[in-house]
Write an enzyme that holds these catalytic residues in place. Structure first.
Site, PDB file in Angstrom:
ATOM      1  N   GLU A  36       0.832  -1.194   0.000  1.00 29.85           N
ATOM      2  CA  GLU A  36       0.000   0.000   0.000  1.00 29.85           C
ATOM      3  C   GLU A  36       0.876   1.257   0.000  1.00 29.85           C
ATOM      4  OE1 GLU A  36      -3.641   0.769   2.811  1.00 29.85           O
ATOM      5  OE2 GLU A  36      -3.069  -1.363   2.834  1.00 29.85           O
ATOM      6  N   ASP A  38       4.018   1.410  -1.010  1.00 31.10           N
ATOM      7  CA  ASP A  38       4.730   1.496  -2.288  1.00 31.10           C
ATOM      8  C   ASP A  38       3.861   2.108  -3.385  1.00 31.10           C
ATOM      9  OD1 ASP A  38       6.866   0.397  -1.052  1.00 31.10           O
ATOM     10  OD2 ASP A  38       6.563  -1.628  -1.835  1.00 31.10           O
ATOM     11  N   SER A  83      30.049  21.041  24.135  1.00 33.23           N
ATOM     12  CA  SER A  83      30.462  19.686  24.458  1.00 33.23           C
ATOM     13  C   SER A  83      29.955  19.384  25.872  1.00 33.23           C
ATOM     14  CB  SER A  83      31.981  19.686  24.363  1.00 33.23           C
ATOM     15  OG  SER A  83      32.475  18.442  24.607  1.00 33.23           O
ATOM     16  N   LEU A  84      30.332  18.250  26.440  1.00 29.56           N
ATOM     17  CA  LEU A  84      29.892  17.906  27.792  1.00 29.56           C
ATOM     18  C   LEU A  84      31.095  17.546  28.647  1.00 29.56           C
ATOM     19  CD1 LEU A  84      26.883  15.495  27.202  1.00 29.56           C
ATOM     20  CD2 LEU A  84      26.775  17.725  28.288  1.00 29.56           C
ATOM     21  N   GLU A 114      19.314  10.968  30.449  1.00 26.84           N
ATOM     22  CA  GLU A 114      19.070  10.485  29.086  1.00 26.84           C
ATOM     23  C   GLU A 114      20.227   9.605  28.621  1.00 26.84           C
ATOM     24  OE1 GLU A 114      18.899  14.088  26.820  1.00 26.84           O
ATOM     25  OE2 GLU A 114      17.404  14.967  28.161  1.00 26.84           O
ATOM     26  N   LYS A 116      23.211   8.503  26.441  1.00 29.84           N
ATOM     27  CA  LYS A 116      24.121   9.250  25.568  1.00 29.84           C
ATOM     28  C   LYS A 116      24.356   8.386  24.340  1.00 29.84           C
ATOM     29  CE  LYS A 116      28.462  11.859  25.815  1.00 29.84           C
ATOM     30  NZ  LYS A 116      28.919  11.526  24.481  1.00 29.84           N
ATOM     31  N   ASP A 118      25.752   7.174  20.935  1.00 31.78           N
ATOM     32  CA  ASP A 118      27.072   7.368  20.350  1.00 31.78           C
ATOM     33  C   ASP A 118      26.964   7.538  18.833  1.00 31.78           C
ATOM     34  OD1 ASP A 118      29.769   7.617  20.204  1.00 31.78           O
ATOM     35  OD2 ASP A 118      30.212   5.502  20.491  1.00 31.78           O
ATOM     36  N   GLU A 171      21.010  13.406  17.841  1.00 30.79           N
ATOM     37  CA  GLU A 171      22.140  12.554  17.530  1.00 30.79           C
ATOM     38  C   GLU A 171      21.756  11.621  16.390  1.00 30.79           C
ATOM     39  OE1 GLU A 171      24.782  13.264  19.328  1.00 30.79           O
ATOM     40  OE2 GLU A 171      26.130  11.537  19.269  1.00 30.79           O
ATOM     41  N   TYR A 223      17.451  15.307  21.489  1.00 33.22           N
ATOM     42  CA  TYR A 223      17.654  15.464  22.928  1.00 33.22           C
ATOM     43  C   TYR A 223      17.717  16.917  23.371  1.00 33.22           C
ATOM     44  CZ  TYR A 223      22.451  16.068  21.295  1.00 33.22           C
ATOM     45  OH  TYR A 223      23.556  16.494  20.625  1.00 33.22           O
ATOM     46  N   LYS A 288      20.983  16.220  33.023  1.00 33.11           N
ATOM     47  CA  LYS A 288      20.804  17.658  32.803  1.00 33.11           C
ATOM     48  C   LYS A 288      19.889  18.237  33.880  1.00 33.11           C
ATOM     49  CE  LYS A 288      20.891  16.720  27.860  1.00 33.11           C
ATOM     50  NZ  LYS A 288      20.126  16.636  26.609  1.00 33.11           N
ATOM     51  N   LYS A 312      30.178   8.310  31.859  1.00 28.32           N
ATOM     52  CA  LYS A 312      30.523   7.343  30.806  1.00 28.32           C
ATOM     53  C   LYS A 312      30.415   5.913  31.324  1.00 28.32           C
ATOM     54  CE  LYS A 312      31.827   9.865  27.236  1.00 28.32           C
ATOM     55  NZ  LYS A 312      33.088   9.588  26.635  1.00 28.32           N
ATOM     56  N   CYS A 406      64.131  -4.413  10.846  1.00 22.87           N
ATOM     57  CA  CYS A 406      62.813  -3.820  10.600  1.00 22.87           C
ATOM     58  C   CYS A 406      61.992  -4.756   9.707  1.00 22.87           C
ATOM     59  CB  CYS A 406      62.981  -2.459   9.924  1.00 22.87           C
ATOM     60  SG  CYS A 406      61.421  -1.782   9.326  1.00 22.87           S
ATOM     61  N   CYS A 409      61.654  -2.869   6.129  1.00 21.07           N
ATOM     62  CA  CYS A 409      62.759  -2.584   5.203  1.00 21.07           C
ATOM     63  C   CYS A 409      64.034  -3.365   5.517  1.00 21.07           C
ATOM     64  CB  CYS A 409      63.066  -1.084   5.205  1.00 21.07           C
ATOM     65  SG  CYS A 409      63.790  -0.537   6.760  1.00 21.07           S
ATOM     66  N   CYS A 424      63.094   1.907  13.781  1.00 18.07           N
ATOM     67  CA  CYS A 424      63.769   1.755  12.509  1.00 18.07           C
ATOM     68  C   CYS A 424      64.241   3.159  12.126  1.00 18.07           C
ATOM     69  CB  CYS A 424      62.790   1.228  11.469  1.00 18.07           C
ATOM     70  SG  CYS A 424      63.386   1.431   9.785  1.00 18.07           S
ATOM     71  N   CYS A 429      62.216   3.910   4.783  1.00 18.38           N
ATOM     72  CA  CYS A 429      61.509   2.662   5.112  1.00 18.38           C
ATOM     73  C   CYS A 429      60.063   2.747   4.607  1.00 18.38           C
ATOM     74  CB  CYS A 429      61.532   2.474   6.624  1.00 18.38           C
ATOM     75  SG  CYS A 429      60.395   1.232   7.227  1.00 18.38           S
TER      76      CYS A 429
HETATM   77  S1  IVH Z   1      23.390  17.316  25.467  1.00 21.24           S
HETATM   78  C1  IVH Z   1      24.967  21.405  25.804  1.00 21.24           C
HETATM   79  N1  IVH Z   1      22.182  14.971  25.373  1.00 21.24           N
HETATM   80  O1  IVH Z   1      27.227  13.861  23.348  1.00 21.24           O
HETATM   81  C2  IVH Z   1      24.593  19.978  25.894  1.00 21.24           C
HETATM   82  N2  IVH Z   1      24.225  15.227  24.198  1.00 21.24           N
HETATM   83  O2  IVH Z   1      29.741  14.684  24.623  1.00 21.24           O
HETATM   84  C3  IVH Z   1      25.342  19.136  24.958  1.00 21.24           C
HETATM   85  N3  IVH Z   1      24.945  13.245  22.975  1.00 21.24           N
HETATM   86  O3  IVH Z   1      27.865  16.635  21.294  1.00 21.24           O
HETATM   87  C4  IVH Z   1      24.691  17.959  24.470  1.00 21.24           C
HETATM   88  N4  IVH Z   1      23.242  11.976  23.510  1.00 21.24           N
HETATM   89  O4  IVH Z   1      26.666  14.591  20.308  1.00 21.24           O
HETATM   90  C5  IVH Z   1      23.246  15.701  24.979  1.00 21.24           C
HETATM   91  N5  IVH Z   1      21.001  12.981  25.368  1.00 21.24           N
HETATM   92  C6  IVH Z   1      22.063  13.696  24.959  1.00 21.24           C
HETATM   93  C7  IVH Z   1      23.061  13.166  24.122  1.00 21.24           C
HETATM   94  C8  IVH Z   1      24.137  13.973  23.769  1.00 21.24           C
HETATM   95  C9  IVH Z   1      24.370  12.046  22.832  1.00 21.24           C
HETATM   96  C10 IVH Z   1      26.247  13.651  22.375  1.00 21.24           C
HETATM   97  C11 IVH Z   1      26.187  14.930  21.583  1.00 21.24           C
HETATM   98  C12 IVH Z   1      27.180  15.851  22.225  1.00 21.24           C
HETATM   99  C13 IVH Z   1      28.085  14.890  22.909  1.00 21.24           C
HETATM  100  C14 IVH Z   1      28.798  15.549  24.065  1.00 21.24           C
END
Ligand code: IVH
Length: 520
Positions: A36, A38, A83-84, A114, A116, A118, A171, A223, A288, A312, A406, A409, A424, A429
């Site tokens: 359907e 398609d 970044s975090l 939340e 994270k 990758d 992400e 996110y 957060k 992490k 080596c 070489c 080496c 080389c």
């Molecule tokens: S918050 C200002 N929430 O992790 C807040 N980041 O190490 C910055 N990421 O660049 C991001 N899941 O690519 C946030 N639930 C989540 C996430 C997330 C993955 C990544 C994102 C960010 C990196 C920071």
């Protein structure tokens, strides 16, 4: 059908198809049969072909990938993509929690927790409910416009459920199973394999040709958002995520509101235990501060917000056998022992090699050929040997002996006092030369797109390039006689080499790979 009726039908079909996409890809809850779907898709394709004047650039048919771009446009992020800060254990989490409470003079704080994911951070702009533009994070302040690739992600809404204007962040990623399929296909075609799902997703989004991205099943989870325009009134992260969900964005079903530190720890244990059941890679948890007002009070440093932290996950470990230990010659001539492993599945990829760094580390860990060993992989890094299991020895194991010549070489190698490496010293080389070229062309150095390991080796073997400078003498006629090098790729390479002449001096210096001369 008169023209107005055609226009209406195209609009209607687009709406129906997008709703079906939403049900299937975002909610994971399809409501019609494939046939359907398609049929409707086909009808829309035909009408757009016959009446191109009514074709919307962001029509659902554009998800198969439109015309390739010639280059990427830069996009400035009006609100930077930060970044975090990271932590690796509960002690670090606790310290963050207490510090944040202290900074706000409160006794307890609510956090949104939340997964994270990758993958790769992307920022999207919607205007009046329609996708306008999507970009990579880049250096946090400027990224690249990758709208053409993003719109091939089926769970990404092209049109929202309301005509709102906003900026959202999410992400983009590839599931482990899609990654595996992709690598299997590439292995059949003798193409280089991706190291992990994250690299595969990055490679797809960095294509100029959206047809490639369209063939690679990417997904996206949202996110974050910028508190302005139609999201100005949102008070908490939780409310924001709910609002995104109601507008048609996919958000994580695994997010939870935590009322205190104890909740935050419980969530970690819960998610860690879920980790292998989740179809995509998660490298930790992001906590957060839930109140956006309090987030604002806490503010950010130039690098990362003070209201969030990433806890992490530990690296994943597996046990396997060391079949052999071979020696790799790096660009500085350093000989590094590399363990060849009985192939083992680790976070969705097959691991067959692990670096042993140098002789001392190898001795310290008492690694022998034939040993059983614990190997570990964290995120993007090369897998490493954590320890061997002496209790599993049979007596058949053999000691590794650093060669005196080596392996590349055959010149004599030396280990000088105070140097961790046997080296080496032959500047011509082959291994060193090829590694030097790879380093020279890498992203952080001269950034010559398309010049990776295989091509560097090929150029050297064919006698076309004997040092970095030779790259600038390459001509089309040299390149097109290489195996698997068509006119187009030859020209792309020449253009990328030409482009690299614009890099600043520090990148050139770094690219030359002089010992003791680093990025800083
Ligand atoms: S918050 C200002 N929430 O992790 C807040 N980041 O190490 C910055 N990421 O660049 C991001 N899941 O690519 C946030 N639930 C989540 C996430 C997330 C993955 C990544 C994102 C960010 C990196 C920071």
């Amino acid at each position: 059908m008169d023209k107005e009726a055609v226009r209406q039908r195209i609009k209607k079909l687009s709406e129906i198809i997008e709703e079906l996409n939403y049900r299937y890809y975002t909610l994971d809850d399809p409501i019609v049969k494939d046939e359907e779907y398609d049929a409707l898709f086909h009808e829309l394709l035909e009408l757009e072909k016959k009446y191109p004047e009514f074709k919307d650039p962001f029509s659902p048919t554009a998800r198969v990938g439109g015309e390739p771009l010639t280059h990427f446009y830069q996009v400035e992020h009006r609100v930077p993509m930060l970044s975090l800060d990271n932590t690796f254990d509960f002690a670090g989490l606790e310290e963050f929690y207490l510090r944040t409470c202290r900074n706000l003079s409160v006794n307890s704080l609510e956090f949104m927790a939340e997964p994270k994911v990758d993958g790769l951070a992307v920022s999207l702009i919607y205007e009046k409910g329609r996708l306008l533009k999507g970009a990579t994070r880049g250096n946090g302040y400027t990224g690249e416009d990758i709208t053409h690739n993003l719109l091939t992600i089926k769970s990404l809404p092209l049109k929202l459920k309301e005509e709102v204007s906003l900026v959202v962040r999410g992400e983009a990623f590839m599931t482990r199973s899609s990654f595996q399929l992709l690598n299997e296909e590439r292995a059949k075609k003798k193409l280089p394999l991706f190291a992990n799902p994250r690299n595969a997703a990055a490679g797809s989004l960095r294509q100029l040709d959206p047809k490639i991205a369209a063939q690679r099943p990417l997904d996206i989870i949202f996110y974050g958002f910028v508190k302005e325009n139609d999201l100005e009134q949102i008070q908490t992260q939780q409310e924001g995520l709910e609002r995104l969900r109601s507008l048609g964005f996919k958000t994580s079903k695994l997010s939870r509101l935590c009322h205190d530190l104890q909740d935050m720890k419980a969530y970690y244990n819960f998610l860690l235990q879920q980790r292998e059941n989740i179809p995509y890679d998660i490298d930790g948890i992001v906590y957060k501060v839930n109140s956006l007002h309090l987030q604002e009070l806490l503010g950010t440093t130039s690098r990362a917000p003070r209201w969030a932290i990433a806890l992490k996950f530990p690296a994943v470990e597996k046990v396997t056998r060391i079949k052999d230990i071979v020696v790799n010659v790096g660009r500085t001539g350093a000989l590094t022992p590399v363990a060849l492993l009985e192939p083992v599945q680790l976070m969705g990829s097959t691991v067959q090699r692990a670096s042993l760094h140098n002789e001392d580390i190898l001795k310290e860990k008492d690694v022998k050929i034939g040993d059983w060993a614990v190997i570990r992989k964290a995120g993007d890094v090369i897998p490493e040997i954590v320890k061997v299991l002496p209790e599993k020895r049979t007596g058949e194991e053999k000691n590794f002996i650093m060669p005196s010549l080596c392996p590349s070489c055959s010149s004599r190698v030396v280990r000088l006092p105070g140097d961790a490496y046997t080296r080496c010293l032959n500047p011509t080389c082959p291994s060193q030369v090829v590694e030097k070229i790879i380093h020279f062309a890498s992203r952080a150095a001269m950034d010559i797109e398309g010049l990776g390991n295989q091509l560097a080796l090929q150029l050297y073997k064919e006698g076309l390039v004997k040092d970095q400078g030779d790259l600038y003498l390459l001509e089309e006629k040299d390149l097109i006689r290489l195996e698997r090098m068509a006119q187009k790729s030859a020209n792309n390479l020449l253009q990328a080499i030409e482009e690299s002449k614009k890099r600043p001096l520090h990148r050139l210096l770094y690219g030359l790979g002089i010992r003791f001369v680093g990025e800083r």
